[in-house]
Design a protein around this motif. Structure first.
Motif, PDB file in Angstrom:
ATOM      1  N   ILE A   1      69.855  60.890  57.660  1.00 26.59           N
ATOM      2  CA  ILE A   1      70.117  59.482  57.403  1.00 26.59           C
ATOM      3  C   ILE A   1      68.962  58.940  56.575  1.00 26.59           C
ATOM      4  O   ILE A   1      67.801  59.010  57.000  1.00 26.59           O
ATOM      5  N   THR A   2      69.249  58.438  55.411  1.00 31.50           N
ATOM      6  CA  THR A   2      68.245  57.818  54.567  1.00 31.50           C
ATOM      7  C   THR A   2      68.518  56.323  54.470  1.00 31.50           C
ATOM      8  O   THR A   2      69.426  55.807  55.117  1.00 31.50           O
ATOM      9  N   GLY A   3      67.729  55.651  53.653  1.00 28.69           N
ATOM     10  CA  GLY A   3      67.934  54.217  53.484  1.00 28.69           C
ATOM     11  C   GLY A   3      69.132  53.875  52.624  1.00 28.69           C
ATOM     12  O   GLY A   3      69.450  52.699  52.452  1.00 28.69           O
ATOM     13  N   GLU A   4      69.813  54.901  52.083  1.00 28.39           N
ATOM     14  CA  GLU A   4      70.938  54.657  51.201  1.00 28.39           C
ATOM     15  C   GLU A   4      72.235  55.300  51.648  1.00 28.39           C
ATOM     16  O   GLU A   4      73.307  54.794  51.317  1.00 28.39           O
ATOM     17  N   ALA A   5      72.165  56.419  52.381  1.00 26.14           N
ATOM     18  CA  ALA A   5      73.400  57.152  52.679  1.00 26.14           C
ATOM     19  C   ALA A   5      73.218  58.025  53.905  1.00 26.14           C
ATOM     20  O   ALA A   5      72.100  58.266  54.380  1.00 26.14           O
TER      21      ALA A   5
END
Length: 555
Positions: free
Chosen positions: A123-127
């Motif tokens: 889990i990243t800050g975008e997707a």
């Protein structure tokens, strides 16, 4: 789009401390799963996937060898002569057969283990990204700003291992990202973190308390715990399904009417002819209907709908449980429907159109989770509509919006009720419902009212309207009538209204088009907690692969 990177040196050190044997007895930082690093699924995943497949194969084998198994315990029972087992025994191939079975089992176990090792997510800050596959690799990605909902399903067998499926729903067919299986508590934590990132909130990741109970105590607590945490929603916002009302709605459903008609016809045939062969076709049908009723009751027995900080939370299920979170702005249209047999008792049903199509969350009738309220009275309908249309909570009981919605349910059509209805000449096309057939426009929604025998009210938020159309057929043109339609995402609801005066249809087209443009420009529900711009940071997805530690399984 700016991104939030929560996996800096301090976050990595904190995650390591929380994952150490001595840490995490009191609290666990939930950002450990959203640190941008790759993580593995629950350690019991190979068993829950491959083990169930093995049990299915074993069931087929046992079913084919049932005569021989009975012959072993009851010698008088005739065995099945000439089957492969006789061939193996007569030719002295027992050792080779056992060796083949062992090889197949080893291959299945090894394949399941390798599949688990190669199935990772981050889990990243975008997707949300998922990598899977042994020979043929697959990479799926769900952008946070495109998330339509998050479903958590806990099958009965998986609940015994403390595992759950988490599905991230996106718009489109086969666009969802499925994580099966995660630890039950990890799935709840991960959902909260994904929704926090998707909402644009800059709040820090919450610390999740971790109890020191034994494994058995934790499993018992998970089995007995409600699907909706009482701390997540105020009690006055929770709508629960009454058991008697659920059974009554099934008894007064169209399915039950069909079953009774078939039973009456079969009884007449048996009485008049004296032949009972009709039962050969009726009994399987009764079993099918009974299975439908059992699935329906088992799903809706613990059904609840509540308002949380991140949208509507729908919980359901008795043995296999689940819950779905619909963030703000993800409901594209709403239909409030009242079948004819429900009218004397004042019951209603609410369905919705959403852009996602869940694979893990299927209804009792095999359809997706589009039923928001299976059955409820007028008070339940009011509460659920306030959850689905947040602006309705701000309206007083004597406001125009509330009165318009109330008239869309019970009114048969009267002058001054706020609706533009069909003219008298529409009686040719709508002989029973022309007085009731009409539309109304509120500050943020469009309401379509139709049906006199089966009453329906369709509510479409203006910000979710994709286009507006108006058309005329030959008969409508002769009567100077027209049909209008609001186009939204595909689903069980069709937001169309026929037999409207042509002049009113033109006015509807102009007014709704202008209101839709204004509503879309002011809509901010895609980042519902975004109150200020986020700080720019390097996306976690751009890190070097060599700096990534080995994935750790979630428990």
């Amino acid at each position: 789009m700016s991104s939030v990177d929560s996996s800096g040196p301090d976050s990595e050190r904190e995650a390591k401390e929380n994952s150490s044997p001595g840490a995490g007895r009191e609290t666990r930082n939930s950002s450990s799963l959203t640190d941008g690093q790759w993580h593995r699924l629950h350690p019991a995943t190979p068993l829950l996937k491959g083990g169930l497949l093995l049990l299915g194969i074993l069931g087929v084998v046992v079913a084919n060898l049932r005569e021989r198994i009975l012959h072993l315990f009851v010698p008088e029972f005739p065995g099945d002569e000439g089957d492969p087992v006789d061939f193996v025994i007569q030719n002295g191939l027992i050792g080779w057969a056992l060796l083949g079975i062992v090889v197949v089992l080893v291959l299945l176990i090894a394949g399941s283990y390798l599949s688990w090792r190669m199935h990772t997510f981050r889990i990243t800050g975008e997707a949300v990204e998922v990598r899977s596959g042994i020979l043929f690799r697959t990479n799926r990605k769900a952008r946070l700003d495109r998330i339509q909902g998050i479903n958590i399903v806990r099958p009965m067998f998986a609940r015994l291992f403390g595992a759950a499926k988490l599905e991230i729903s996106q718009a489109g067919q086969d666009a969802n990202v499925l994580l099966s299986y995660l630890g039950s508590s990890s799935a709840d934590v991960l959902r909260a973190e994904i929704l926090r990132l998707a909402s644009g909130s800059r709040a820090e990741a919450a610390a999740v308390p971790v109890g020191a109970d034994s494994l058995i105590e934790r499993r018992v607590n998970e089995l007995l715990a409600p699907e909706l945490d009482p701390n997540l929603a105020p009690p006055e916002s929770v709508v629960k399904l009454h058991m008697g009302r659920l059974i009554g709605s099934l008894a007064l459903s169209d399915t039950t009417i069909v079953l009774l008609l078939v039973a009456i016809a079969a009884t007449v045939v048996i009485v008049t002819t004296g032949e009972f062969y009709v039962l050969l076709g009726i009994i399987p049908m009764i079993i099918g209907f009974g299975s439908f009723y059992v699935r329906k009751v088992s799903k809706y027995l613990r059904y609840s709908i509540a308002n949380t900080a991140d949208g509507i939370r729908v919980g359901y299920g008795l043995l296999s449980t689940g819950n779905e979170t619909l963030p703000p702005g993800r409901i594209h249209s709403i239909k409030v429907n009242q079948p004819l047999l429900w009218r004397p008792v004042g019951w209603w049903e609410i369905k919705v159109n959403v852009a996602s199509h869940s694979r893990a969350n299927k209804g009792a009738d095999g359809q997706g989770a589009t039923t928001l309220l299976p059955v409820g009275n007028s008070q339940d309908v009011r509460k659920v509509l306030e959850l689905a249309l947040p602006d309705l909570r701000e309206q007083s009981d004597d406001s125009r919006t509330v009165k318009l919605l109330q008239d869309s349910f019970g009114s048969v059509g009267a002058e001054g009720d706020g609706f533009t209805t069909s003219p008298r000449r529409a009686m040719v096309l709508r002989p029973f419902s022309w007085r009731r057939n009409g539309f109304g426009i509120t500050e943020r929604s469009v309401v379509l009212r139709k049906g006199a025998i089966w009453r329906q009210s369709v509510i479409v938020p203006q910000a979710r309207i994709q286009s507006v159309s108006m058309k005329q057929g030959p008969l409508e043109r002769a009567l100077n009538l027209a049909e209008v339609q609001l186009h939204t995402v595909a689903g069980p609801i069709s937001a169309d209204l026929g037999a409207v005066a042509a002049r009113d249809a033109e006015s509807f087209f102009r007014d709704v088009s202008a209101a839709t443009v204004q509503a879309v420009e002011s809509d901010r529900t895609h980042r519902w907690h975004d109150s200020e711009p986020q700080a720019s940071a390097e996306p976690a997805s751009e890190r070097r692969a060599g700096s990534e530690p080995a994935p750790e399984p979630t428990k």
